[in-house]
Design a protein around this motif. Sequence first.
Motif, short mmCIF file in Angstrom:
data_model
loop_
_atom_site.label_atom_id
_atom_site.label_comp_id
_atom_site.label_asym_id
_atom_site.label_seq_id
_atom_site.Cartn_x
_atom_site.Cartn_y
_atom_site.Cartn_z
N GLY A 13 20.00 -0.54 52.61
CA GLY A 13 19.11 -1.47 51.92
C GLY A 13 19.64 -1.98 50.60
O GLY A 13 19.08 -2.94 50.05
N ASN A 14 20.69 -1.36 50.10
CA ASN A 14 21.31 -1.82 48.85
C ASN A 14 22.49 -2.74 49.10
O ASN A 14 23.13 -3.21 48.16
CB ASN A 14 21.75 -0.63 48.00
N GLY A 15 22.80 -3.05 50.36
CA GLY A 15 23.92 -3.91 50.70
C GLY A 15 23.55 -5.38 50.59
O GLY A 15 22.40 -5.76 50.32
N GLY A 16 24.55 -6.24 50.85
CA GLY A 16 24.33 -7.68 50.71
C GLY A 16 23.24 -8.22 51.61
O GLY A 16 22.34 -8.94 51.16
N LEU A 17 23.28 -7.88 52.90
CA LEU A 17 22.21 -8.29 53.81
C LEU A 17 20.99 -7.40 53.66
O LEU A 17 19.85 -7.88 53.70
CB LEU A 17 22.71 -8.25 55.26
N GLY A 18 21.20 -6.10 53.47
CA GLY A 18 20.08 -5.17 53.34
C GLY A 18 19.12 -5.55 52.24
O GLY A 18 17.90 -5.46 52.40
N GLN A 19 19.65 -5.99 51.09
CA GLN A 19 18.78 -6.40 49.99
C GLN A 19 17.93 -7.60 50.39
O GLN A 19 16.74 -7.66 50.06
CB GLN A 19 19.61 -6.74 48.77
N ARG A 20 18.53 -8.55 51.09
CA ARG A 20 17.77 -9.74 51.52
C ARG A 20 16.65 -9.34 52.48
O ARG A 20 15.55 -9.88 52.41
CB ARG A 20 18.71 -10.75 52.19
N ILE A 21 16.95 -8.41 53.36
CA ILE A 21 15.93 -7.94 54.30
C ILE A 21 14.79 -7.26 53.55
O ILE A 21 13.61 -7.50 53.82
CB ILE A 21 16.56 -6.98 55.33
N VAL A 34 14.28 2.19 50.53
CA VAL A 34 15.61 1.61 50.48
C VAL A 34 16.62 2.74 50.64
O VAL A 34 16.85 3.51 49.72
CB VAL A 34 15.84 0.87 49.14
N MET A 35 17.22 2.83 51.82
CA MET A 35 18.14 3.93 52.07
C MET A 35 19.57 3.54 51.71
O MET A 35 20.01 2.45 52.01
CB MET A 35 18.10 4.33 53.54
N ALA A 43 21.07 1.38 44.42
CA ALA A 43 19.89 1.42 45.28
C ALA A 43 18.61 1.55 44.46
O ALA A 43 17.59 0.91 44.76
CB ALA A 43 20.01 2.58 46.26
N GLU A 44 18.65 2.37 43.42
CA GLU A 44 17.46 2.51 42.58
C GLU A 44 17.15 1.21 41.85
O GLU A 44 15.98 0.84 41.68
CB GLU A 44 17.66 3.65 41.59
N ALA A 45 18.19 0.48 41.44
CA ALA A 45 17.97 -0.81 40.79
C ALA A 45 17.37 -1.81 41.77
O ALA A 45 16.48 -2.60 41.40
CB ALA A 45 19.29 -1.35 40.24
N VAL A 46 17.83 -1.79 43.02
CA VAL A 46 17.27 -2.66 44.04
C VAL A 46 15.79 -2.35 44.26
O VAL A 46 14.94 -3.25 44.32
CB VAL A 46 18.05 -2.52 45.36
N ALA A 47 15.47 -1.06 44.36
CA ALA A 47 14.07 -0.66 44.57
C ALA A 47 13.19 -1.10 43.40
O ALA A 47 12.07 -1.59 43.59
CB ALA A 47 13.99 0.85 44.77
N VAL A 59 11.08 2.65 46.94
CA VAL A 59 11.74 3.88 46.49
C VAL A 59 13.10 3.98 47.18
O VAL A 59 13.23 3.66 48.37
CB VAL A 59 10.90 5.12 46.83
N ALA A 60 14.12 4.41 46.46
CA ALA A 60 15.45 4.62 47.02
C ALA A 60 15.55 6.04 47.59
O ALA A 60 15.10 7.00 46.97
CB ALA A 60 16.53 4.40 45.97
N PHE A 61 16.15 6.15 48.78
CA PHE A 61 16.35 7.43 49.44
C PHE A 61 17.81 7.54 49.85
O PHE A 61 18.36 6.61 50.45
CB PHE A 61 15.49 7.56 50.70
N GLN A 62 18.44 8.68 49.58
CA GLN A 62 19.82 8.91 49.99
C GLN A 62 19.86 9.56 51.36
O GLN A 62 19.04 10.44 51.67
CB GLN A 62 20.54 9.80 48.97
#
Length: 250
Positions: A13-21, A34-35, A43-47, A59-62
């Motif tokens: 979810g932190n990738g280029g397409l994942g963020q858009r999704i 956001v895994m 990832a935490e910044a994206v969340a 929420v970001a999850f590893q």
Amino acid sequence: MDLKGKVALVTGGNGGLGQRICHALAREGVHLAVMYAQSREQAEAVAQDIAARHQVNAVAFQCDITDAAAVQALIGAVTARFGSLDILVNDAAFNKAIPFPDLDNLTEDVWEKIMAVNLTGPMRLIKAVAPVMKAQGAGRIVNISSVAGLGPSGSSIAYAVSKAGLIHLTKCMAVALAPQTLVNCVAPGLLEGTRATANLRAEQIANASTLALLKKPADKDDCADMVVTMCRTETMTGQTIVIDAGRVFH
């Protein structure tokens, strides 16, 4: 399915397409898990950005999706945090550019890593969320494959085969999980600005646009919008939709 208030897990979810999704789902009122595999701060910044922009929980999850125990723990953590899990988007992927004739560099280690992330990982995640979605009476799963899975093309033989497998896994899981859970797939062409594209050779990137009917790369937002459509649908399952600016017809 009415998406407002639903919960989605987006791998990569932190990738280029994942963020858009993630953003496309959040605009519909979906809460986001956001895994990520390694980039915790990103990832935490994206969340945080998703939550601020769209007034949803994010929420970001590893998780290392090549680890079966870690996948089970991830699903448990997401459902504990949000109380439900309605949508799974399998976007996490790995590739390594190896020209098809270069069989010497297509080592078993490379093959196994690509298969572990691109095919076995999604299978593990689907199996882990299946009981949750069945108990809830509804669920949506969207796999992100590639046009490389529809023909002998892409960054390597291993990548192409893994993405072909993911397309067929989509069909098989649609049968296995019906009627409660619908399973569909998006197969993008070349997407600029992603980590996967960064691993491609320059000539592959140039050829993708040159050979496309629309003379441009696929659009990440088009792909994200199709994911939303597949989450909303009530009567489409087992299908793969190509978004590649007009290169592959199937």
